[in-house]
Design a protein around this motif. Structure first.
Motif, PDB file in Angstrom:
ATOM      1  N   ALA A 154       0.823  -1.217   0.000  1.00 16.50           N
ATOM      2  CA  ALA A 154       0.000   0.000   0.000  1.00 16.50           C
ATOM      3  C   ALA A 154       0.854   1.262   0.000  1.00 16.50           C
ATOM      4  O   ALA A 154       0.439   2.306  -0.525  1.00 16.50           O
ATOM      5  CB  ALA A 154      -0.934   0.000   1.205  1.00 16.50           C
ATOM      6  N   ARG A 155       2.045   1.190   0.587  1.00 17.58           N
ATOM      7  CA  ARG A 155       2.943   2.351   0.606  1.00 17.58           C
ATOM      8  C   ARG A 155       3.254   2.863  -0.799  1.00 17.58           C
ATOM      9  O   ARG A 155       3.532   4.045  -0.993  1.00 17.58           O
ATOM     10  CB  ARG A 155       4.269   1.984   1.288  1.00 17.58           C
ATOM     11  CG  ARG A 155       4.236   1.883   2.797  1.00 17.58           C
ATOM     12  CD  ARG A 155       5.667   1.716   3.285  1.00 17.58           C
ATOM     13  NE  ARG A 155       5.739   1.408   4.701  1.00 17.58           N
ATOM     14  CZ  ARG A 155       6.421   0.387   5.206  1.00 17.58           C
ATOM     15  NH1 ARG A 155       7.072  -0.449   4.397  1.00 17.58           N
ATOM     16  NH2 ARG A 155       6.464   0.180   6.498  1.00 17.58           N
ATOM     17  N   VAL A 156       3.231   1.957  -1.781  1.00 21.94           N
ATOM     18  CA  VAL A 156       3.578   2.363  -3.156  1.00 21.94           C
ATOM     19  C   VAL A 156       2.357   2.376  -4.071  1.00 21.94           C
ATOM     20  O   VAL A 156       2.485   2.473  -5.290  1.00 21.94           O
ATOM     21  CB  VAL A 156       4.683   1.460  -3.739  1.00 21.94           C
ATOM     22  CG1 VAL A 156       5.956   1.620  -2.935  1.00 21.94           C
ATOM     23  CG2 VAL A 156       4.265   0.001  -3.790  1.00 21.94           C
ATOM     24  N   GLY A 157       1.146   2.249  -3.479  1.00 23.02           N
ATOM     25  CA  GLY A 157      -0.066   2.487  -4.250  1.00 23.02           C
ATOM     26  C   GLY A 157      -0.903   1.277  -4.617  1.00 23.02           C
ATOM     27  O   GLY A 157      -1.944   1.428  -5.257  1.00 23.02           O
ATOM     28  N   PHE A 158      -0.480   0.063  -4.210  1.00 18.09           N
ATOM     29  CA  PHE A 158      -1.281  -1.117  -4.537  1.00 18.09           C
ATOM     30  C   PHE A 158      -2.153  -1.507  -3.348  1.00 18.09           C
ATOM     31  O   PHE A 158      -1.644  -1.727  -2.245  1.00 18.09           O
ATOM     32  CB  PHE A 158      -0.399  -2.303  -4.928  1.00 18.09           C
ATOM     33  CG  PHE A 158      -1.201  -3.546  -5.237  1.00 18.09           C
ATOM     34  CD1 PHE A 158      -1.871  -3.670  -6.444  1.00 18.09           C
ATOM     35  CD2 PHE A 158      -1.327  -4.564  -4.302  1.00 18.09           C
ATOM     36  CE1 PHE A 158      -2.639  -4.799  -6.730  1.00 18.09           C
ATOM     37  CE2 PHE A 158      -2.081  -5.699  -4.569  1.00 18.09           C
ATOM     38  CZ  PHE A 158      -2.742  -5.812  -5.787  1.00 18.09           C
TER      39      PHE A 158
END
Length: 459
Positions: A154-158
């Protein structure tokens, strides 16, 4: 063969997709409950904590976990007999505790585990040595581990469960008698297309690429070498991709610099690595800047001994089968505890994850050349190499097996590769190049770039 497996193998593909989805929904119940969502929120907050607060949390969790293992595991209670457990107040104090390894756990597993099989989540370890171990996890620990993985993504957008993902793994999803060139199955429970790693051949890869273009995943995860095989095929054949993932998340295999570059070049997105293990090791994850950080909430990493990069792990999410000072067989280099990263997350930095102890080759005088350096020897090869494997049975001999594109590969490339190896290994090592139709994968579905049969005999 079990009844369900027999039913699966003899069903049409559309029904196999339904069975894969049903299995996925069943697994979701042990992975995504209240503990999972609560821990996701905790981890988002934990990222904002200063380093000293995180280290204090880690220290307190360590004390609680050792006390738990000593109280609930017959194996650890026996192992720690005569040791004052109450005196362990810091990471440094861990040194008074004995080291354990996989063989110790395997031989004593009935006394190691603290929970019954009923209601537990089973984990299975394999590895290059062939030794296996079945571990039991509490549902709460499994949920925390899944939350840790999904928070990292989630930190990179997924966003897991909301976005589509393509997974390359070792699940046996293709029946042995299947004739259709369909090497994937859909798990609707996770919006996940599962791709078989066992059928990635030069002949079949076009079907994989067609499926990926049709599915258009938001992320790709799974076996690193399988993804590299697909990326290499796309690049060799100048295939246009009709999607661009948010990120790629390799698992299970040690990353190489050249492989990461290939994936990022072909899929036009970043690769984010993470370290964990099927038996439940603590996590190391890459931040948005692709810097590996120790996830302090998940456990403790130590070096086996001074001057040795091999690690010991103590994991806070292994209450069912406690891992304390466990010699897992991997190596890492750590930065200074005060080193900082521009991402803003205050957590210790890992300089290098070196992978399994057998991921190296010997020179004739006994020096070790690790997997990263070996992979670099192939990076200057023209774009005609499909797959390569280095096998060592003797100290002064390395056999290089090559799977090549016969239309593009030229005989002089052998000399180019041999020269690369001789510059690294010296003239005391004989380099033998063998061209093969196919380099087989391991039973797990993973591909091994290095097979060091000298080192494996000593384990």
């Amino acid at each position: 063969m079990g009844l369900l497996e027999k039913l699966y193998d003899n069903s049409p593909i559309f029904f196999q997709n339904i069975m894969a989805s049903v299995s996925g929904y069943q697994r979701n119940t042990s992975r995504y409950g209240k503990t999972y969502y609560d821990y996701l929120k905790f981890l988002a907050d934990f990222d904002t904590w200063p380093l000293d607060k995180k280290l204090e949390y880690q220290r307190q969790e360590l004390i609680k976990f050792i006390s738990y293992a000593n109280k609930n595991s017959k194996f650890y209670r026996r192992l720690y007999q005569g040791i004052d457990i109450a005196s362990i107040k810091s990471i440094e104090d861990l040194k008074v505790l004995p080291i354990v390894d996989k063989e110790m756990l395997r031989e004593n597993i009935a006394d190691v585990v603290t929970i019954s099989r009923q209601g537990a989540v089973e984990g299975h370890t394999g590895g290059t040595t062939g030794k296996s171990l079945v571990v039991l996890m509490t549902p709460e620990d499994m949920m925390k581990r899944m939350a840790m993985l999904d928070h990292f993504k989630a930190r990179v957008g997924f966003e897991h469960l909301k976005m589509k993902r393509a997974t390359f793994n070792g699940k046996h999803i293709v029946p042995p008698n299947q004739k259709k060139k369909v090497f994937w199955r859909y798990n609707a429970a996770c919006k996940q297309m599962i791709y078989s790693s066992f059928h990635i051949t030069e002949e079949n890869m076009k079907y994989y690429v067609e499926s990926l273009n049709k599915f258009k995943p938001h992320a790709i995860d799974g076996f690193f070498m399988s993804m590299c095989d697909i990326a290499g095929y796309i690049e060799r054949h100048n295939i246009k991709l009709e999607f661009q993932p948010i990120a790629i998340f390799p698992t299970s295999e040690t990353l190489t610099h050249s492989g990461r570059e290939l994936l990022e070049r072909v899929f036009k997105c970043k690769v984010y690595d993470q370290y964990a293990s099927s038996e439940g090791a603590p996590f190391v994850t890459e931040c948005p800047n692709q810097t590996p950080h120790i996830e302090l909430a998940s456990g403790v990493f130590e070096h086996f001994e001074e001057g040795n990069d091999e690690i010991l792990v103590t994991s806070f999410t292994t209450h069912g089968t406690p891992l304390i000072r466990y010699r897992i067989g991997d190596s890492m280099k750590f930065a200074d505890i005060k080193a900082s990263c521009a991402c803003g997350i205050q957590a210790p930095i890992v300089l290098q994850i070196q992978g399994r102890r057998l991921d190296f080759l010997y020179t004739s005088d006994g020096a070790k050349i690790n997997a990263g350096n070996v992979s670099n020897l192939f990076k200057n090869m023209p774009n005609a190499l499909i797959r390569a494997q280095a096998v060592q049975d003797k100290m002064d001999e390395i056999i290089i097996k090559l799977e090549v594109d016969k239309k593009l590969y030229k005989p002089e490339y052998d000399k180019l590769l041999k020269d690369e190896f001789l510059h690294k290994f010296g003239t005391g090592t004989e380099i033998i190049i063998e061209h093969v139709d196919e380099i087989p994968r391991e039973k797990s579905g993973k591909f091994r770039m290095i097979k060091n049969n000298i080192a494996s005999k000593s384990l």
